[in-house]
Design a protein around this motif. Structure first.
Motif, PDB file in Angstrom:
ATOM      1  N   GLY A   1      -8.864  -9.210   6.525  1.00 57.20           N
ATOM      2  CA  GLY A   1      -7.788  -8.350   6.052  1.00 57.20           C
ATOM      3  C   GLY A   1      -6.396  -8.830   6.402  1.00 57.20           C
TER       4      GLY A   1
ATOM      5  N   SER B   1       0.820  -1.205   0.000  1.00 59.71           N
ATOM      6  CA  SER B   1       0.000   0.000   0.000  1.00 59.71           C
ATOM      7  C   SER B   1       0.857   1.260   0.000  1.00 59.71           C
ATOM      8  CB  SER B   1      -0.941   0.010   1.212  1.00 59.71           C
ATOM      9  OG  SER B   1      -1.872  -1.030   1.102  1.00 59.71           O
TER      10      SER B   1
ATOM     11  N   ASP C   1      -6.660  -1.550  -4.260  1.00 58.43           N
ATOM     12  CA  ASP C   1      -6.044  -2.005  -3.023  1.00 58.43           C
ATOM     13  C   ASP C   1      -6.941  -3.038  -2.348  1.00 58.43           C
ATOM     14  OD1 ASP C   1      -4.573  -2.350  -0.773  1.00 58.43           O
ATOM     15  OD2 ASP C   1      -4.526  -0.250  -0.163  1.00 58.43           O
ATOM     16  N   GLU C   2      -6.564  -4.288  -2.464  1.00 50.78           N
ATOM     17  CA  GLU C   2      -7.311  -5.412  -1.893  1.00 50.78           C
ATOM     18  C   GLU C   2      -8.814  -5.284  -2.130  1.00 50.78           C
ATOM     19  OE1 GLU C   2      -6.064  -6.448   1.995  1.00 50.78           O
ATOM     20  OE2 GLU C   2      -3.969  -6.107   1.535  1.00 50.78           O
TER      21      GLU C   2
ATOM     22  N   GLN D   1      -8.374   0.679  -0.026  1.00 51.05           N
ATOM     23  CA  GLN D   1      -8.975  -0.373   0.779  1.00 51.05           C
ATOM     24  C   GLN D   1      -9.983   0.239   1.739  1.00 51.05           C
ATOM     25  OE1 GLN D   1      -6.051  -2.428   3.053  1.00 51.05           O
ATOM     26  NE2 GLN D   1      -7.405  -4.110   3.574  1.00 51.05           N
TER      27      GLN D   1
END
Lengths: 521, 312
Positions: free
Chosen positions: A451, A65, A185-186, A107
């Motif tokens: 997560g 990130s 992001d994810e 995210q």
């Protein structure tokens, strides 16, 4: 929506790249970034081509990130090369990056909750899209939403949308702003399984249109299903730089990610003790805005078992956790701990052996601006400390903290680091280290591995199994059916604030649970 | 009954706009600040500077328009200091506000010392002829000076800008979720800076109104808590400038009844009467605390400094 796993290997994985693809869209080399004395990136490389889905893989805290925040202009790099489309760039702010066609879907969504969907879109790209009126903005947004196959109400406040709808707003925002390089992001971390498959499909489609898509993830499955190439990061460094995703096995990727042996979860033995540590009898909670009230909820948690509570998020999970730990007073029914009516105050319940791990680590869990040592010391201050000391010193807190940091492998921080600087996985380990201290008999956990990467998740799950083996009754509220099936000895389904009877795990299966989750009971 | 209306009640109603205007201006200025995420507790000090500067300009013979302008400029200077502390240096907003409060009240006392207690030519009604046909209380109510008229028009303009324009959208986004606004390409610092300065100028107008229209004299400490009451009125008005009109009129009415009660010869302790605005403040804050109204209207990033590379 179904709960069955979509098998995405085989012919579906044979993706063609468009003719224009191949040229380098993004090149980052030897990037370094430190936050104070914590080094987030040192020697990070990445090279992404147009028309590809490029997976950026790594554990929590590996620097994925941070690297992408540099590309999107949120952080400045301390040193290193960043090139977009062959030109060297150093974005001073996010606006400069989005003007260069870089869009990041964070995210933790960057949406303004009290504004409507359309207002959020106008805020983000009204100027660049040249919308002069409300109507122009509305029609452009609706057209784009239709092209992507999104169904979104444009005049509803964003904070009233579900997580997956909010994610769609983020994607719309970025695409309407004219992004050609997309950083996700994810994106699948917050979605149910079927929605996740749709999201990966979308990433594929966007890349096939000629865009470059960078997919930050720690799910090996996402990589094999969607990505063309993969870059793996470990501890701020790039360890695999843009290898073909099909040339690598999951085992190889996992090894590159964690840098050692992969962790495996141990399954506990399934024998049910007769001793009930926690019982809920006909518990109901008050109906209020944004809440799902619990209705006539019955539950018996036995000593040494892991009782899984499955269900989709927003069906009363938070309300159940808060009721048991004493933050929410039930309007009906009884809560019984160890055969006696539970005390009213949360602190007294804690004293009586109750511990909890909330889903939102920083809301009910940690104090972001306090140090790790202080976070670990807080519960010990109110309870009866075994040390029998009346005063608290830095040295005492730090000494305890160093033991916990070592035992729980909390990476990315020392005793004096502020808790908010930790990555998700390490923040979770910090909560576990604190909650597992001392004697306790009841543990309530909510989405304990949400997560987290493979190794951190396995570490957390092994802690839960070990606690159960010691005789702790563990109530695991989880929205991840795989996790429930892997760890629980019994399972119940929470739907619209009602809890089904608990079933031994051997007597049920994924199909039946899926039906209960979706259709209620 | 008729005598009562033309007498006590008429005097009361007719006096309300002048007493309400400073509250309305100050509350409107503070709402602009807070919708952009900046809590300005220095309002009292900034208003004091506006009030004293306007009087000094009048006593120096600069004329009314210049007096209003000087009031605004003095307030702007004070606000620049506040903006430097909170927006540029990102210090704790509550603490910075308290510093500005103490500094502004103190400084206005020092520079106003030799100008204190000297009556000035008042800023008065501009169209006395236009309302002659109306009953006396209504004529007194509607016939006002330009500053008071402006005070009652401004909330509509501010409401329209905040709710209906692109600029307002950006300003609100900064107050609700600064990181998201930043990601959307809004210059958070510039936006907050602009909101604080514009709000400060309006606070200066509120101060100038107090001394030019209300008291028509400078007395040290004459703002006497109105800045603080305005801070409370922002919450009572739920961050909406149109609701602020109602809130300001309510407090204008409470304030307007004080001189009437004092001169009516009622045997009520003077301190009890003068306490009324502050008691009313406690009452309205208690009222806004009930229900969940407050939680839903407060900007989420209020009083939270924004620094991009800081993780939350």
């Amino acid at each position: 929506m179904t709960v069955t796993t979509t098998d995405r290997a085989g012919p579906a994985a044979e993706h063609r790249l468009p003719a224009s693809s191949g040229a380098v869209a993004v090149r980052m080399q030897s990037v370094r970034k430190a936050f104070g004395d914590r080094i987030a990136l040192d020697g990070a490389d990445l090279s992404v081509a147009w028309g590809e889905v490029h997976a950026l893989l790594g554990e929590n805290g590996a620097g994925k990130s941070s690297l992408m925040n540099i590309l999107a202009g949120f952080y400045g790099a301390d040193s290193g090369v960043v090139e977009v489309d062959g030109r060297s760039v150093a974005f001073a702010e996010p606006r400069a990056a989005s003007a260069a066609g870089i869009g990041m879907i964070h995210q933790h969504f960057k949406l303004v909750g009290p504004l409507t969907v359309l207002e959020n879109l106008r805020l983000a790209c009204g100027k660049r899209a040249g919308w002069t009126s409300h109507e122009a903005a509305l029609s452009a947004s609706q057209t784009m939403a239709r092209d992507l196959g999104f169904v979104l109400p444009m005049d509803v406040r964003v904070d009233q949308l579900s997580v997956s709808e909010q994610q769609k707003v983020e994607i719309l925002k970025v695409l309407l702003g004219g992004a050609r390089i997309l950083i996700m992001d994810e994106p699948t971390a917050v979605l149910a399984e079927s929605e996740a498959a749709g999201m990966l499909d979308l990433a594929r489609r966007l890349a096939d249109d000629g865009r470059a898509v960078i997919l930050i993830t720690h799910k090996l499955r996402d990589v094999s299903a969607t990505a063309d190439r993969v870059t793996v990061m470990r501890a701020g460094k790039t360890v695999i730089d843009g290898a073909s995703a099909r040339g690598l096995s999951s085992a190889e990727l996992a090894r590159a990610m964690v840098g050692g042996e992969t962790a495996v979860v141990r399954r506990g033995a399934a024998s049910l003790s007769a001793q009930v540590v926690l019982e809920l009898k006909g518990v109901g909670t008050a109906a209020a805005e944004h809440d799902v009230p619990l209705r006539d909820l019955n539950l018996r948690l036995h000593k040494g078992e892991i009782l899984g509570v499955a269900g989709l998020g927003g069906n009363g999970q938070s309300e159940l956790l808060e009721t048991i730990i004493g933050l929410r007073a039930p309007i009906a029914g009884d809560i019984i701990m160890h055969g006696e009516t539970a005390p009213v105050q949360p602190a007294e319940r804690r004293e009586a052996g109750l511990r909890f791990v909330p889903a939102d680590r920083f809301h009910l869990g940690l104090f972001g601006s306090l140090s790790l040592a202080e976070n670990l010391a807080v519960p010990a201050l109110s309870g009866r400390r075994p040390e029998k000391r009346w005063w608290v010193t830095k040295g005492w807190m730090r000494g305890r903290a160093e033991t916990s940091i070592r035992d729980y492998e909390i990476a990315g921080g020392v005793a004096d680091t502020q808790a908010r600087l930790l990555s998700g996985g390490n923040a979770q380990k910090l909560i576990l280290a604190r909650e597992f201290e001392g004697e306790f008999s009841i543990l309530i956990v909510h989405s304990p591995v949400r997560g987290l990467d493979v190794r951190a998740a396995a570490a957390v799950q092994n802690r839960l199994l070990a606690a159960a083996a010691r005789g702790v009754g563990v109530l695991m509220i989880s929205e991840d059916l795989d996790e429930v099936l892997a760890l629980s000895s019994r399972v119940a389904v929470l739907s619209h604030g009602r809890l089904s009877d608990a079933m031994p795990i051997e007597q049920t299966d994924r199909a039946e649970l899926g039906r209960l989750i979706l259709e209620g009971h | 009954m008729n005598g009562f209306v033309t007498g006590f009640l008429g005097d009361w109603i007719g006096a309300i706009p002048v007493f309400a205007a400073p509250y309305l201006l100050a509350t409107t200025g503070l709402i602009i600040n807070e919708r952009a995420g900046v809590m300005n507790l220095g309002a009292e000090g900034i208003m004091s500077m506006g009030a004293v500067a306007a009087v000094i300009a009048m006593l120096s013979g600069l004329g009314l328009p210049m007096a209003v302008l000087m009031g605004c400029l003095a307030a702007l200077g004070m606000t620049l200091l506040f903006a430097l502390l909170t927006v540029v240096l990102r210090l704790e907003q509550v603490l910075s506000g308290l510093v500005i409060f103490a500094f502004g009240v103190g400084l206005s006392g020092v520079i106003g010392d030799s100008f204190a207690n000297q009556p000035i030519k008042a800023l008065g009604p501009i169209y006395p002829a236009a309302f002659t046909g109306l009953p006396r209380w209504l004529a007194r109510f509607t016939d006002q000076d330009p500053l008071t008229y402006f005070a009652f028009i401004l909330p509509f303009i501010v409401w329209w800008v905040l709710e209906k324009t692109e600029l307002g959208l950006r300003l609100r986004s900064v107050g609700e979720n600064a990181p998201a606004a930043d990601a959307a390409g809004v210059n958070v610092m510039l936006m907050r800076l602009g909101a604080v300065l514009v709000g400060g100028i309006i606070l200066g107008l509120a101060g100038a109104h107090l001394s030019l229209v209300g008291s028509q004299v400078w007395v040290t400490g004459m703002v006497s808590g109105r800045g603080w009451i305005a801070v409370a009125l922002v919450t009572f008005a739920r961050w909406n400038t149109l609701r602020a009109i109602g809130a300001a009129v309510l407090f204008g009415a409470v304030q307007a009844v004080i001189p009437l009660l004092l001169s009516s010869g009622l045997h009520v302790p003077i301190y009890l009467i003068q306490m009324m605005p502050y008691l009313a403040t406690i009452a309205v804050l208690a009222a806004s605390g009930m229900g969940r109204l407050r939680a839903s209207a407060q900007p989420e990033d209020l009083a939270r400094p924004f620094l991009r590379e800081e993780r939350r």
